[in-house]
Design a protein around this motif. Sequence first.
Motif, PDB file in Angstrom:
ATOM      1  N   PHE A  39      -8.389  -9.058  11.009  1.00  0.00           N
ATOM      2  CA  PHE A  39      -8.804  -8.590   9.692  1.00  0.00           C
ATOM      3  C   PHE A  39      -7.725  -8.945   8.677  1.00  0.00           C
ATOM      4  O   PHE A  39      -8.001  -9.189   7.519  1.00  0.00           O
ATOM      5  N   GLY A  40      -6.472  -8.934   9.131  1.00  0.00           N
ATOM      6  CA  GLY A  40      -5.372  -9.302   8.254  1.00  0.00           C
ATOM      7  C   GLY A  40      -4.663  -8.111   7.659  1.00  0.00           C
ATOM      8  O   GLY A  40      -3.449  -8.124   7.497  1.00  0.00           O
ATOM      9  N   ASP A  41      -5.374  -7.060   7.331  1.00  0.00           N
ATOM     10  CA  ASP A  41      -4.749  -5.850   6.827  1.00  0.00           C
ATOM     11  C   ASP A  41      -5.713  -4.689   7.036  1.00  0.00           C
ATOM     12  O   ASP A  41      -6.932  -4.866   7.081  1.00  0.00           O
ATOM     13  N   ASN A  42      -5.156  -3.494   7.171  1.00  0.00           N
ATOM     14  CA  ASN A  42      -5.986  -2.325   7.440  1.00  0.00           C
ATOM     15  C   ASN A  42      -6.682  -1.784   6.205  1.00  0.00           C
ATOM     16  O   ASN A  42      -7.569  -0.937   6.316  1.00  0.00           O
ATOM     17  N   ASP A  43      -6.295  -2.239   5.011  1.00  0.00           N
ATOM     18  CA  ASP A  43      -7.035  -1.840   3.812  1.00  0.00           C
ATOM     19  C   ASP A  43      -8.446  -2.415   3.859  1.00  0.00           C
ATOM     20  O   ASP A  43      -9.433  -1.697   3.639  1.00  0.00           O
ATOM     21  N   ARG A  44      -8.540  -3.697   4.143  1.00  0.00           N
ATOM     22  CA  ARG A  44      -9.862  -4.322   4.242  1.00  0.00           C
ATOM     23  C   ARG A  44     -10.638  -3.742   5.419  1.00  0.00           C
ATOM     24  O   ARG A  44     -11.846  -3.492   5.316  1.00  0.00           O
ATOM     25  N   THR A  86      -4.036  -6.097  -1.588  1.00  0.00           N
ATOM     26  CA  THR A  86      -5.003  -5.828  -0.519  1.00  0.00           C
ATOM     27  C   THR A  86      -5.752  -4.528  -0.774  1.00  0.00           C
ATOM     28  O   THR A  86      -6.922  -4.411  -0.419  1.00  0.00           O
ATOM     29  N   LYS A  87      -5.107  -3.568  -1.396  1.00  0.00           N
ATOM     30  CA  LYS A  87      -5.772  -2.295  -1.672  1.00  0.00           C
ATOM     31  C   LYS A  87      -6.853  -2.455  -2.739  1.00  0.00           C
ATOM     32  O   LYS A  87      -7.947  -1.896  -2.626  1.00  0.00           O
ATOM     33  N   VAL A  88      -6.542  -3.209  -3.773  1.00  0.00           N
ATOM     34  CA  VAL A  88      -7.530  -3.435  -4.825  1.00  0.00           C
ATOM     35  C   VAL A  88      -8.710  -4.246  -4.286  1.00  0.00           C
ATOM     36  O   VAL A  88      -9.862  -3.962  -4.596  1.00  0.00           O
ATOM     37  N   GLU A  89      -8.420  -5.238  -3.446  1.00  0.00           N
ATOM     38  CA  GLU A  89      -9.510  -6.019  -2.851  1.00  0.00           C
ATOM     39  C   GLU A  89     -10.380  -5.137  -1.961  1.00  0.00           C
ATOM     40  O   GLU A  89     -11.612  -5.231  -1.984  1.00  0.00           O
ATOM     41  N   ALA A  90      -9.751  -4.264  -1.173  1.00  0.00           N
ATOM     42  CA  ALA A  90     -10.514  -3.339  -0.328  1.00  0.00           C
ATOM     43  C   ALA A  90     -11.367  -2.406  -1.185  1.00  0.00           C
ATOM     44  O   ALA A  90     -12.523  -2.117  -0.846  1.00  0.00           O
TER      45      ALA A  90
END
Length: 384
Positions: A163-168, A233-237
Amino acid sequence: MSEGAARRASAEGGGRREDVADARRIVVKVGSSSLTTAAGGLDADRVDALVDVLSKHQDKEIVLVSSGAIAAGLAPLGLDRRPRDLARQQAAASVGQGLLVARYTASFARYGRRVGQVLLTSDDTSRRAHYRNACRTLDQLLAMGAVPVVNENDTVATDEIRFGDNDRLAALVAHLVRADLLILLSDVDGLYDGDPSTPGTSRIAEVRSPKDLEGISIGSAGKAGVGTGGMVTKVEAARIAAAAGIPVILTSTVHAADALAGGRTGTHFLRTGRRSADRLLWLAHASTPRGALVLDDGAVHAVLERKSSLLPAGIASVEGEFSAGDPVELRDGSGRAVARGVVNFDAREIPRLMGRSTRDLARELGPAYEREVVHRDDLVLLHH
């Protein structure tokens, strides 16, 4: 006061956020920096403080997406910083994941709550059967009163299926469990219109559409140095979740109680879309194409305009090595990716199918070939 600052100040006016306070099923994501020290190792007091907040809301169903496995494994393995190579990251995750879940198990046990570990890779969720299994597992855990603790399966995930990051991951899990709300917790108390450490910047209280973020520079680095995410990443999530009909609160872990109560903490991303077919969101945002099918003009029109399945007759060429069940890109003649889908044939099978009708293929090769290369139920458009 500037127009933008005035709008933000107005957005922070009195009253509670009704869509937040009334949410019953909530996905809460917490970052590594909120659970560990910069040197690695879990901070038991921080974990307990978070669990204290979550356990006060017995009337809500909570799914916890927790980072921290790799960070928790650093100190036990004698590592002084997060390794860059995948093999040592996986080793740290293997050690740290057990420590992380054990800590949550002990902490929630103080309130008589059980914990269930759920480890996912993007490969698990872009394939239909695996996706349904994940849905059933999470629903059953919630029905039995357990708290699912979700993390990326770092011990087996490769670069191609991360996934690359847990936000997404959290945004996609929120969609998976049909959550009413997503809360992203970190060491920053919201999204700012500049560097939060710079005088004159202010927190953005509310985001109603992507246009509200135009002209705002979003930083990418966290403070603690043990996580992979950042504000980008948070804003994208938040955008993924909001577009799927789920409101989002982005705030710091110390404000988690206020966020759950509907208080005006952090940045509130309002819904910008409606819920779509469950698995297609994962296909669009969590899958990594293993290859590509280049379509002729007629097939591009059929897929984009008529929302049709992709048939062998419309394929002009094949790129890459992939197997049946893998995600692939569908491209037009100029090379632009117009859709993504789960393919029904191996790459090596498709060349002899191209340009031919399914009826002819069934007559020559058997009934198994009288089917779509990509069914429209396994296809998501990337350009509308």
